[in-house]
Motif scaffolding. Sequence first.
Motif, mmCIF file in Angstrom:
data_model
loop_
_atom_site.group_PDB
_atom_site.id
_atom_site.type_symbol
_atom_site.label_atom_id
_atom_site.label_comp_id
_atom_site.label_asym_id
_atom_site.label_seq_id
_atom_site.Cartn_x
_atom_site.Cartn_y
_atom_site.Cartn_z
ATOM 1 N N UNK A 1 56.231 31.828 57.059
ATOM 2 C CA UNK A 1 55.872 31.028 55.933
ATOM 3 C C UNK A 1 54.796 31.546 55.176
ATOM 4 N N UNK A 2 54.610 32.640 54.524
ATOM 5 C CA UNK A 2 53.570 33.234 53.756
ATOM 6 C C UNK A 2 54.010 33.571 52.385
ATOM 7 N N UNK A 3 53.409 32.986 51.364
ATOM 8 C CA UNK A 3 53.524 33.588 49.996
ATOM 9 C C UNK A 3 52.291 34.178 49.377
ATOM 10 N N UNK A 4 52.815 35.004 48.333
ATOM 11 C CA UNK A 4 51.754 35.964 47.696
ATOM 12 C C UNK A 4 50.898 34.889 46.776
ATOM 13 N N UNK A 5 49.761 35.189 46.741
ATOM 14 C CA UNK A 5 48.905 34.733 45.611
ATOM 15 C C UNK A 5 47.911 35.765 44.893
ATOM 16 N N UNK A 6 48.741 35.876 43.777
ATOM 17 C CA UNK A 6 47.877 37.002 42.992
ATOM 18 C C UNK A 6 46.562 36.908 42.353
ATOM 19 N N UNK A 7 45.479 37.987 42.545
ATOM 20 C CA UNK A 7 44.340 37.621 42.066
ATOM 21 C C UNK A 7 43.883 38.875 41.159
ATOM 22 N N UNK A 8 43.015 38.878 40.629
ATOM 23 C CA UNK A 8 42.721 40.012 39.576
ATOM 24 C C UNK A 8 41.152 40.130 39.552
ATOM 25 N N UNK A 9 40.780 41.395 39.399
ATOM 26 C CA UNK A 9 39.283 41.646 39.435
ATOM 27 C C UNK A 9 38.988 42.745 38.412
ATOM 28 N N UNK A 10 37.701 43.047 38.232
ATOM 29 C CA UNK A 10 37.204 44.081 37.471
ATOM 30 C C UNK A 10 35.805 44.413 37.760
ATOM 31 N N UNK A 11 35.348 45.546 37.902
ATOM 32 C CA UNK A 11 34.058 46.195 38.378
ATOM 33 C C UNK A 11 33.436 46.824 37.424
ATOM 34 N N UNK A 12 32.267 46.813 37.204
ATOM 35 C CA UNK A 12 31.373 47.514 36.200
ATOM 36 C C UNK A 12 30.174 48.161 36.626
ATOM 37 N N UNK A 13 30.003 49.360 36.742
ATOM 38 C CA UNK A 13 28.681 50.096 36.932
ATOM 39 C C UNK A 13 27.404 49.590 36.374
ATOM 40 N N UNK A 14 27.705 49.213 35.018
ATOM 41 C CA UNK A 14 26.794 48.531 34.222
ATOM 42 C C UNK A 14 27.166 47.390 33.622
ATOM 43 N N UNK A 15 26.734 46.198 33.873
ATOM 44 C CA UNK A 15 27.123 44.934 33.466
ATOM 45 C C UNK A 15 27.636 44.797 31.934
ATOM 46 N N UNK A 16 28.574 44.215 31.206
ATOM 47 C CA UNK A 16 28.505 44.403 29.889
ATOM 48 C C UNK A 16 27.845 43.127 29.364
#
Length: 441
Positions: free
Chosen positions: A282-297
């Motif tokens: 009983x395992x379901x997928x939980x989709x997550x997102x991310x973004x990485x910055x070398x220099x913060x915007x």
Amino acid sequence: MMDKQMNKAPKDLAVKDVAVIGGGIIGICTAYYLNKAGKSVVVIDKDEIGKACSFGNAGYITPSHFIPLAAPGMIQKGLKWMLNPQSPFYVRPSLNIDFLKWLLSFAKKCTPQHTLASQQAILDINLKSLELYQILHQVPELDFEFHQNGLLMLCNTEQGLNDEATTVCQANKLGLKAKMLTPQTLRELEPNIKLDVMGASFYPEDAHIAPYEFIMAMKNYLAAQGVEFRERTEITGFTTDTVTQKISGATTANAEINADEFVLANGAWSPKLAKQLGLNLPVQSGKGICVSFDKPPVKEGTKLKCRTPFILSEAKVAVSPLDKSIRFGGTMELGVLSSQESLGISQNRIKGLTKSAARYLPDLDTAQVKSEEFWSGFRPCSPDGLPIIGRVPQLANLTIATGHAMMGLSLGPITGKLVSELISNEETCLDLTPFSPSRFD
């Protein structure tokens, strides 16, 4: 369970002690401790090692996360957030029977009784894993960044602050040194970042790493120790023996990989392979997102620099300061792995994350954030919010290690060690009863 099969693919000549299916944080740590125990190991992954869920992880090692995903109020939040496509937690409507069963089981576990019963077990396994990370960081051949700077939970509402204060009280009762911070004490801790918050909770025991760097350090070390890696190798079936109740081989396009023991540790894809073995996982997928910055915007003339990772509490957005970058991640979207939309990233999810972050970080320039820079991955979620670690009675040489949800990175080392102890017939360093696969029978 499947009967013994004849496969056209040729068998490998060398039979390994253990075949680990899955090359993410759980699989790589399992291979490490099995290798330390003297076992010959092959790690099999359908893609590149460490490029799935572990790749974009926030990198948190979290004794602070002792409350399971299946907690009181989650069903109400889920129903409310279903009406908002930019919400941090979203359940995609589906008539898939396994998904509906999972949701029903999840709903039944969202009780105060389950939360209280689970807290100590979740805390214990996290603290043990933190201890193992500290040991791993001292291994000369393993070069990876490790920071024990704690974790902040930032709140910009009175309700959020009250909820965090309640959690801090629970944490203190369990022995953690958590405390509440005022805006002033928060500025003293992090003077180089402007925060629009009412206060925060602080968990000094927490730590963080750069996930992919850690996995590559482990992989390189293990390869030098003789561990074999089969990347871009998808398992299409198994050879099993109903007499011995054992798996003898895993079938791929090129060969049958043979081993004495098998470990199923391929995250959100574990149920698919489990079904081929006659098991309902009983395992379901939980989709997550991310973004990485070398220099913060950031807006002109401002900066976004901090030592302490933090979570924007109400928005469920994680921010991780690393040596060479800063990472923003979040959202939980259930029920997407088998859909046509699973490979893409919803623009609503991206907008929701960036808009939420800007409410806490007034110097963040969201106009500089490009949607094509975002990455997504699938967390393996169990219906009770606890990982699934242990043997199954149906197959004598199969060990399950999945269902870690947002704690996969945090629990990688301890999961690997526990699996190694099980396969080596040693007494496990923690009681595995709360995490047993049999709890769903």
